[in-house]
Design a protein around this motif. Structure first.
Motif, short mmCIF file in Angstrom:
data_model
loop_
_atom_site.label_atom_id
_atom_site.label_comp_id
_atom_site.label_asym_id
_atom_site.label_seq_id
_atom_site.Cartn_x
_atom_site.Cartn_y
_atom_site.Cartn_z
N GLU A 420 5.28 -4.42 -3.88
CA GLU A 420 6.21 -4.81 -2.76
C GLU A 420 7.84 -4.28 -3.26
O GLU A 420 8.06 -4.78 -4.47
CB GLU A 420 6.11 -5.82 -2.22
CG GLU A 420 7.20 -6.54 -1.36
CD GLU A 420 7.29 -5.33 0.07
OE1 GLU A 420 8.28 -5.71 0.94
OE2 GLU A 420 6.04 -4.88 0.48
N PRO A 421 8.47 -3.56 -2.81
CA PRO A 421 9.76 -3.18 -3.30
C PRO A 421 10.81 -4.40 -3.32
O PRO A 421 10.63 -5.17 -2.37
CB PRO A 421 10.41 -2.22 -2.07
CG PRO A 421 9.01 -1.56 -1.53
CD PRO A 421 8.09 -2.66 -1.68
N ASN A 422 11.51 -4.47 -4.47
CA ASN A 422 12.42 -5.56 -4.79
C ASN A 422 13.66 -5.04 -4.19
O ASN A 422 13.61 -3.90 -3.77
CB ASN A 422 12.49 -6.11 -6.27
CG ASN A 422 11.31 -6.79 -6.66
OD1 ASN A 422 10.83 -7.51 -5.97
ND2 ASN A 422 11.04 -6.41 -8.15
N ASP A 460 5.20 -11.31 -1.05
CA ASP A 460 6.34 -10.59 -1.49
C ASP A 460 5.87 -10.06 -3.05
O ASP A 460 6.79 -9.47 -3.87
CB ASP A 460 7.44 -11.21 -1.69
CG ASP A 460 7.98 -11.88 -0.30
OD1 ASP A 460 7.98 -11.12 0.59
OD2 ASP A 460 8.54 -13.08 -0.27
N ILE A 461 4.68 -9.65 -3.00
CA ILE A 461 4.23 -9.05 -4.28
C ILE A 461 3.58 -7.66 -4.11
O ILE A 461 3.78 -6.73 -5.01
CB ILE A 461 3.21 -10.03 -4.79
CG1 ILE A 461 3.81 -11.09 -5.38
CG2 ILE A 461 2.73 -9.38 -6.24
CD1 ILE A 461 3.04 -12.30 -5.90
N VAL A 462 2.71 -7.57 -3.09
CA VAL A 462 2.19 -6.43 -2.81
C VAL A 462 2.23 -5.88 -1.34
O VAL A 462 2.15 -6.72 -0.63
CB VAL A 462 0.35 -6.83 -3.08
CG1 VAL A 462 -0.34 -5.68 -2.62
CG2 VAL A 462 0.21 -6.88 -4.47
N SER A 463 2.27 -4.56 -1.23
CA SER A 463 2.20 -3.97 -0.07
C SER A 463 1.13 -3.09 0.13
O SER A 463 0.61 -2.28 -0.79
CB SER A 463 3.44 -2.97 0.05
OG SER A 463 4.76 -3.61 0.03
N VAL A 464 0.27 -3.04 1.01
CA VAL A 464 -0.82 -2.53 1.49
C VAL A 464 -0.55 -1.66 2.65
O VAL A 464 -0.21 -2.05 3.73
CB VAL A 464 -2.15 -3.42 1.90
CG1 VAL A 464 -3.36 -2.76 2.19
CG2 VAL A 464 -2.32 -4.19 0.55
N ILE A 465 -0.56 -0.32 2.51
CA ILE A 465 -0.30 0.66 3.69
C ILE A 465 -1.67 1.39 4.08
O ILE A 465 -2.21 2.20 3.17
CB ILE A 465 0.63 1.54 3.11
CG1 ILE A 465 2.04 0.94 2.96
CG2 ILE A 465 0.98 2.49 4.12
CD1 ILE A 465 3.17 1.78 2.37
N LYS A 466 -2.00 1.31 5.19
CA LYS A 466 -3.14 2.04 5.65
C LYS A 466 -2.54 3.31 6.74
O LYS A 466 -1.80 3.28 7.48
CB LYS A 466 -4.03 1.25 6.47
CG LYS A 466 -4.56 -0.01 5.93
CD LYS A 466 -5.37 -0.84 6.60
CE LYS A 466 -6.43 -0.25 7.42
NZ LYS A 466 -7.12 -1.41 8.20
N MET A 467 -3.04 4.54 6.24
CA MET A 467 -2.70 5.91 6.74
C MET A 467 -3.96 6.49 7.14
O MET A 467 -4.89 6.49 6.52
CB MET A 467 -1.83 6.84 5.93
CG MET A 467 -1.33 7.86 6.52
SD MET A 467 -0.15 8.76 5.51
CE MET A 467 0.53 10.18 6.55
N ASP A 468 -4.17 6.42 8.70
CA ASP A 468 -5.29 6.84 9.18
C ASP A 468 -5.28 8.06 10.16
O ASP A 468 -4.28 8.05 10.91
CB ASP A 468 -5.89 5.74 10.11
CG ASP A 468 -7.55 5.93 10.40
OD1 ASP A 468 -7.96 6.88 9.93
OD2 ASP A 468 -8.01 4.97 10.82
N LEU A 469 -5.89 9.23 9.98
CA LEU A 469 -5.65 10.31 10.64
C LEU A 469 -6.48 10.33 12.06
O LEU A 469 -7.58 9.95 12.16
CB LEU A 469 -6.50 11.50 9.80
CG LEU A 469 -6.51 13.13 10.43
CD1 LEU A 469 -5.08 13.46 10.69
CD2 LEU A 469 -7.38 14.10 9.82
N LYS A 470 -5.94 10.50 13.09
CA LYS A 470 -6.45 10.74 14.26
C LYS A 470 -6.50 11.66 15.04
O LYS A 470 -7.42 12.17 15.67
CB LYS A 470 -5.34 9.73 15.25
CG LYS A 470 -5.06 8.45 15.00
CD LYS A 470 -6.44 7.48 14.92
CE LYS A 470 -6.26 5.93 14.52
NZ LYS A 470 -7.23 5.25 14.42
#
Length: 545
Positions: A420-422, A460-470
């Motif tokens: 996660e960005p500071n 505030d430590i980790v970001s989880v990003i889900k990118m899904d093709l539709k």
């Protein structure tokens, strides 16, 4: 000379097309402008385009980087003469003809105008009111903003030069900001500035800016940084309206302009593969992403025209941890590199073409070079096309376009687990940013309803990003979560790693990072055992959803 034009421009005409502070939108225009070397011809063209933009109801028109004064330099004394006499049209004897003519055109057409020039500052002149660190002549890459009265209201000097050996970066890192009479405050910066925390992140986060002007002569790079691709991605991730005006010189890879609104994507955009000058006009909602009614949308060029467009390749691809995707297969696997964990779900089929692109999945956390002029930190989870099976064939298109050569992705999901960005408290700006990156055979990004991009933050430590093709019909070159890690800028670029040229047919579905000298280099993002455990735990929870 253009003094004869001034007679026609000195009278101010009224307009009933102006947007007001009470309106929920304004009208913007950006120019895709074919590069020419003659300043007089460029100036005539600019004046015509300003009038055309005004005739279409635009409140503001933006021109590209370095397409007006290719060899001439212009003094922009915003802290001196322009304070007392801010309208060059009314004191033509005091200013360069470029400032006089653009001021006159803005005044006549009652429109805000943003141009870019090579600015000269003579610090051997004791009478200058500008900041001068040395007694010498400085050249800057500079945006100049005119209001509806033709007054110069802001000047911004480029902070991050892309080579430009004869020019000096801004002497102080001042942000470009100007207010308008229709209730919108704009930030603005130039080309390579887009890649850096200052100003691209700081101007939005520190000043709560929602609308940004961008002048550029971009050199498009596959697979992540072609012009319209990154313009749309920046607007999406920063949740802003983005007015991007690009120089057109396809032989050196410069093309691409557009107007974007947050997660709504392109209100209008163009990525031509042939020499082009074109005015792009669209209504822009004052709340980014809240688009109502119809708007022009992307203007697609014939993909075969892009055979003429020079495209460079990201030099860091050999440093990515990668896996060659199987053709005609369904796969579920994980790649990781230091503090980046990438999970992929892929169902890929071949089209009925004689020659087909192959694809690699990739993870990367490290530092890359920007054509040898600077380095910057990146964090990436991606799928990209290759013309062959080896890593050196990736991030390229076939030299001659042929239809039906991309794969069909019946399923494509990337789940990226990243730090996660500071926030840098001194700069009031995040130390990292993550962007939804896509590219199809038109050298344009997918429309934003063709995929989902969702971010979840844990502790505030980790970001989880889900990118899904539709859109399973998308003809993809790239699909990626692409991030910048600004704290490692200036460090040495990561060395190449070993790559397998088979299609990952082994039963082990997790590929560990290749150990390199960079793992122990100062500032390297080495993941400790706690971080790895946390990342894996989070990803496993998400995969069960």
């Amino acid at each position: 000379m253009f003094w004869s034009l001034l007679i026609a421009f000195l009278c101010v005409s009224s307009s009933d097309q102006r947007s007001t502070p009470e309106d929920t939108s304004y009208t913007a225009a950006v120019v895709e402008y074919q590069v020419q070397s003659n300043t007089s011809i460029n100036l005539q063209n600019y004046i015509e385009l300003i009038q055309n933009a005004s005739d279409q109801g635009a409140d503001i028109v933006v021109f590209p980087e370095m397409t007006l004064t290719r060899r001439e330099s212009v003094s922009v004394p915003i802290n001196g003469t322009l304070k007392e006499y801010p309208i060059p049209a009314l004191q033509p004897e005091m200013y360069h003809e470029v400032l006089v003519s653009i001021s006159s055109a803005a005044r006549q057409n009652q429109i805000y105008v943003v141009i870019n020039v090579q600015e000269v500052l003579n610090c051997t002149d004791d009478a200058t009111a500008e900041f001068c660190p040395d007694r010498q002549v400085f050249l800057f890459n500079t945006n100049v903003v005119f209001d509806r009265n033709g007054a110069v209201i802001d000047r911004y000097r480029k902070i991050n030069l892309f080579g430009e050996a004869t020019r000096t970066p801004a002497l102080t890192p001042d942000l470009g900001i100007f207010e308008t009479d229709f209730g919108v405050t704009f930030g603005h910066f130039i080309c390579f500035d887009l890649m850096f925390q200052v100003p691209a992140v700081q101007v939005v986060e520190k000043r709560n800016i929602t609308d940004v002007v961008f002048t550029t002569m971009w050199f498009s790079e596959m697979p992540y940084l072609t012009a319209v691709q990154i313009q749309q991605a920046y607007a999406h991730s920063m949740n802003i309206n983005f007015l991007a005006s690009g120089a057109n010189n396809v032989g050196i890879g410069s093309a691409g302009s557009g107007i974007y609104s947050g997660n709504a994507g392109a209100l209008i955009s163009i990525m031509p593969g042939v020499p082009t000058t074109r005015l792009l006009v669209s209504k822009v909602p004052k709340v980014p992403g809240q688009v109502e009614g119809t708007y022009p949308g992307p203007i697609y060029d014939d993909p075969s025209n892009h055979d003429n467009l020079t495209l460079i390749t990201d030099p860091s691809l050999p440093s990515h941890v990668t896996r060659l995707l199987r053709e005609e297969a369904e796969e579920d696997f994980t790649l990781f590199d230091k503090d980046v964990l990438c999970h992929f779900r892929v169902k890929l089929r071949k089209r009925d073409g004689a020659t087909n692109y192959r694809y690699r999945a990739a993870a990367f956390s490290g530092v890359r070079s920007y054509s040898g002029v600077a380095t910057g930190g990146t964090r990436i989870c991606s799928i990209f096309a290759c013309t062959g099976t080896t890593i050196d064939t990736c991030g390229k298109r076939f030299s001659t376009f042929e239809p039906n050569t991309t794969g069909i992705f019946d399923e494509l999901r990337i789940t990226a687990t990243l730090p996660e960005p500071n926030v840098n408290e001194e700069l009031n700006a995040s130390e990292a940013a993550y962007f939804p990156i896509s590219l199809d055979t038109t050298i344009m990004p997918l429309k934003t309803n063709d995929y989902t991009f969702e971010k979840i933050k844990f502790f505030d430590i980790v970001s989880v990003i889900k990118m899904d093709l539709k859109n399973v019909n998308a003809e993809l070159y790239t699909f990626a979560v692409w991030g910048r890690q600004y704290t490692t800028d200036g460090q040495s670029a990561a060395p190449p790693v070993e790559h397998s040229d088979d299609d990952g047919s082994s039963t082990d579905t997790t590929v560990p990072p290749t150990t390199t000298e960079a793992d122990s280099a100062p500032g390297a993002a080495v993941t400790n055992s706690f971080s790895v455990t946390l990342l894996v735990a989070v990803i496993m929870i998400l995969l069960r959803q």
